[in-house]
Design a protein around this motif. Structure first.
Motif, mmCIF file in Angstrom:
data_model
loop_
_atom_site.group_PDB
_atom_site.id
_atom_site.type_symbol
_atom_site.label_atom_id
_atom_site.label_comp_id
_atom_site.label_asym_id
_atom_site.label_seq_id
_atom_site.Cartn_x
_atom_site.Cartn_y
_atom_site.Cartn_z
ATOM 1 N N UNK A 205 19.909 -20.082 -6.845
ATOM 2 C CA UNK A 205 19.799 -20.846 -5.599
ATOM 3 C C UNK A 205 18.972 -20.031 -4.611
ATOM 4 N N UNK A 206 18.058 -20.693 -3.888
ATOM 5 C CA UNK A 206 17.246 -20.012 -2.880
ATOM 6 C C UNK A 206 17.243 -20.808 -1.581
ATOM 7 N N UNK A 207 17.171 -20.080 -0.461
ATOM 8 C CA UNK A 207 17.130 -20.670 0.872
ATOM 9 C C UNK A 207 15.961 -20.098 1.656
ATOM 10 N N UNK A 208 15.495 -20.834 2.640
ATOM 11 C CA UNK A 208 14.350 -20.447 3.454
ATOM 12 C C UNK A 208 14.825 -19.732 4.719
ATOM 13 N N UNK A 209 14.296 -18.555 4.975
ATOM 14 C CA UNK A 209 14.673 -17.800 6.177
ATOM 15 C C UNK A 209 14.080 -18.477 7.412
ATOM 16 N N UNK A 210 14.951 -18.863 8.349
ATOM 17 C CA UNK A 210 14.506 -19.550 9.570
ATOM 18 C C UNK A 210 14.877 -18.800 10.843
ATOM 19 N N UNK A 211 15.711 -17.783 10.716
ATOM 20 C CA UNK A 211 16.091 -16.993 11.903
ATOM 21 C C UNK A 211 16.472 -15.587 11.459
ATOM 22 N N UNK A 212 16.076 -14.601 12.255
ATOM 23 C CA UNK A 212 16.417 -13.207 11.977
ATOM 24 C C UNK A 212 17.201 -12.648 13.158
ATOM 25 N N UNK A 213 18.380 -12.148 12.877
ATOM 26 C CA UNK A 213 19.218 -11.520 13.892
ATOM 27 C C UNK A 213 19.371 -10.040 13.575
ATOM 28 N N UNK A 214 20.067 -9.316 14.428
ATOM 29 C CA UNK A 214 20.226 -7.877 14.225
ATOM 30 C C UNK A 214 20.964 -7.558 12.933
ATOM 31 N N UNK A 215 21.994 -8.337 12.609
ATOM 32 C CA UNK A 215 22.843 -7.997 11.466
ATOM 33 C C UNK A 215 22.807 -9.037 10.340
ATOM 34 N N UNK A 216 21.981 -10.067 10.476
ATOM 35 C CA UNK A 216 21.918 -11.099 9.448
ATOM 36 C C UNK A 216 20.642 -11.916 9.572
ATOM 37 N N UNK A 217 20.286 -12.572 8.470
ATOM 38 C CA UNK A 217 19.257 -13.607 8.532
ATOM 39 C C UNK A 217 19.951 -14.935 8.294
ATOM 40 N N UNK A 218 19.421 -15.974 8.899
ATOM 41 C CA UNK A 218 19.977 -17.309 8.721
ATOM 42 C C UNK A 218 18.933 -18.152 8.019
ATOM 43 N N UNK A 219 19.407 -18.975 7.106
ATOM 44 C CA UNK A 219 18.511 -19.710 6.226
ATOM 45 C C UNK A 219 18.856 -21.187 6.204
ATOM 46 N N UNK A 220 17.891 -21.978 5.725
ATOM 47 C CA UNK A 220 18.121 -23.398 5.466
ATOM 48 C C UNK A 220 17.909 -23.665 3.987
ATOM 49 N N UNK A 221 18.809 -24.444 3.410
ATOM 50 C CA UNK A 221 18.680 -24.806 2.010
ATOM 51 C C UNK A 221 19.293 -26.163 1.744
ATOM 52 N N UNK A 222 18.910 -26.749 0.626
ATOM 53 C CA UNK A 222 19.462 -28.033 0.215
ATOM 54 C C UNK A 222 20.620 -27.856 -0.745
ATOM 55 N N UNK A 223 21.472 -28.889 -0.817
ATOM 56 C CA UNK A 223 22.670 -28.864 -1.656
ATOM 57 C C UNK A 223 23.571 -27.693 -1.283
ATOM 58 N N UNK A 224 23.587 -27.368 0.004
ATOM 59 C CA UNK A 224 24.496 -26.361 0.549
ATOM 60 C C UNK A 224 25.623 -27.112 1.245
ATOM 61 N N UNK A 225 26.821 -27.004 0.697
ATOM 62 C CA UNK A 225 27.957 -27.803 1.179
ATOM 63 C C UNK A 225 27.635 -29.294 1.131
ATOM 64 N N UNK A 226 26.910 -29.684 0.077
ATOM 65 C CA UNK A 226 26.552 -31.083 -0.175
ATOM 66 C C UNK A 226 25.672 -31.664 0.922
ATOM 67 N N UNK A 227 24.878 -30.817 1.546
ATOM 68 C CA UNK A 227 24.023 -31.252 2.642
ATOM 69 C C UNK A 227 22.816 -30.322 2.723
ATOM 70 N N UNK A 228 22.018 -30.459 3.789
ATOM 71 C CA UNK A 228 21.006 -29.459 4.132
ATOM 72 C C UNK A 228 21.624 -28.627 5.251
ATOM 73 N N UNK A 229 21.926 -27.382 4.941
ATOM 74 C CA UNK A 229 22.773 -26.595 5.835
ATOM 75 C C UNK A 229 22.256 -25.174 6.012
#
Length: 255
Positions: A205-229
């Motif tokens: 499974x792969x997700x697209x990086x859409x935000x970078x924070x100090x301690x984490x990156x946040x991503x968007x992906x499909x079929x994440x919790x049965x949605x785009x999340x």
């Protein structure tokens, strides 16, 4: 006047530079473009204008949640992913609901398969990545129903030094994830590193990086919790991905 992007999933546009009841005009989504009208670095809130549903709005936002543009190709990929996230109402609508199941059908149709979100035993996360990459104009991407197809390609293209390839595969200790990259994790069978991928395909499974924070990156992906999340992946103090959540590699966006 500077043009910037919203870097968080929801940023309040306010009538005045203060927090009080009744002061919010609307909530601006991730990757929304804003034009800075007054951006005094000493101020917490900056005055901006932006276009929402065809109308120009003017107000104040927290400057801490704005970022500079990256390359046009990376912005195109992020925007294409955000568009789908919004069609799923920011992850609040599910794959089998109407009309969301039809959107899943669009993802499948672009890779030649007649499926939709009601085919719930068919993981559609790779179809989502393929759809978004195509929408962003990544014509050399290996569009496929399995993540392993384009992961193999990204590793191969890096080894062959193909600089025109959209992505190169790296170990999590080699490359700090940036906007527009893909974070990849294994499913079912453990993968220790992107340098030791099993042959003949694998579940991933792969997700697209859409935000970078100090301690984490946040991503968007499909079929994440049965949605785009949105999913968060932890970083270590040096900015590299931690070996958590089954993460085995990161695909660097070369564009």
């Amino acid at each position: 006047m500077a043009t910037l992007k919203v870097k968080t999933d929801s940023l309040n546009l306010r009538r005045s530079p203060e927090i009080k009841d009744g002061n919010i005009i609307t909530s601006l989504p991730l990757a929304q473009t804003v034009e800075v009208v007054d951006g005094n670095p000493a101020n917490r809130f900056w005055e901006v204008k932006t276009i929402v549903n065809g109308s120009t709005l003017k107000g104040f936002v927290s400057a801490a949640f704005l970022r500079q543009f990256v390359s046009s190709a990376k912005e195109a990929l992020i925007s294409a992913a955000v568009k789908e996230w919004l069609r799923f109402e920011r992850g609040n609508k599910l794959e089998f609901e109407d009309p969301q199941y039809k959107y899943v059908g669009e993802y499948w149709s672009k890779i030649g398969l007649n499926l939709d979100g009601k085919d719930r035993d068919q993981p559609w996360s790779a179809a989502f990545i393929s759809f978004v990459a195509r929408a962003a104009g990544y014509n050399d991407f290996k569009f496929a129903p399995a993540h392993s197809t384009y992961v193999y390609d990204a590793v191969k293209k890096r080894k062959s030094n193909v600089t025109t390839a959209p992505f190169w595969g790296f170990k999590i200790t080699e490359h700090k994830p940036q906007l527009g990259d893909l974070v990849c994790r294994w499913r079912e069978n453990p993968i220790t590193s992107i340098d030791s991928l099993p042959s003949g395909g694998f579940k991933s499974h792969c997700d697209i990086v859409v935000e970078i924070r100090d301690s984490e990156v946040r991503t968007l992906g499909g079929n994440v919790n049965h949605s785009v999340s949105i999913t968060a992946y932890p970083l270590n103090s040096s900015g590299f991905l931690r070996p958590a959540s089954n993460v085995y590699g990161v695909l660097r966006n070369n564009f």
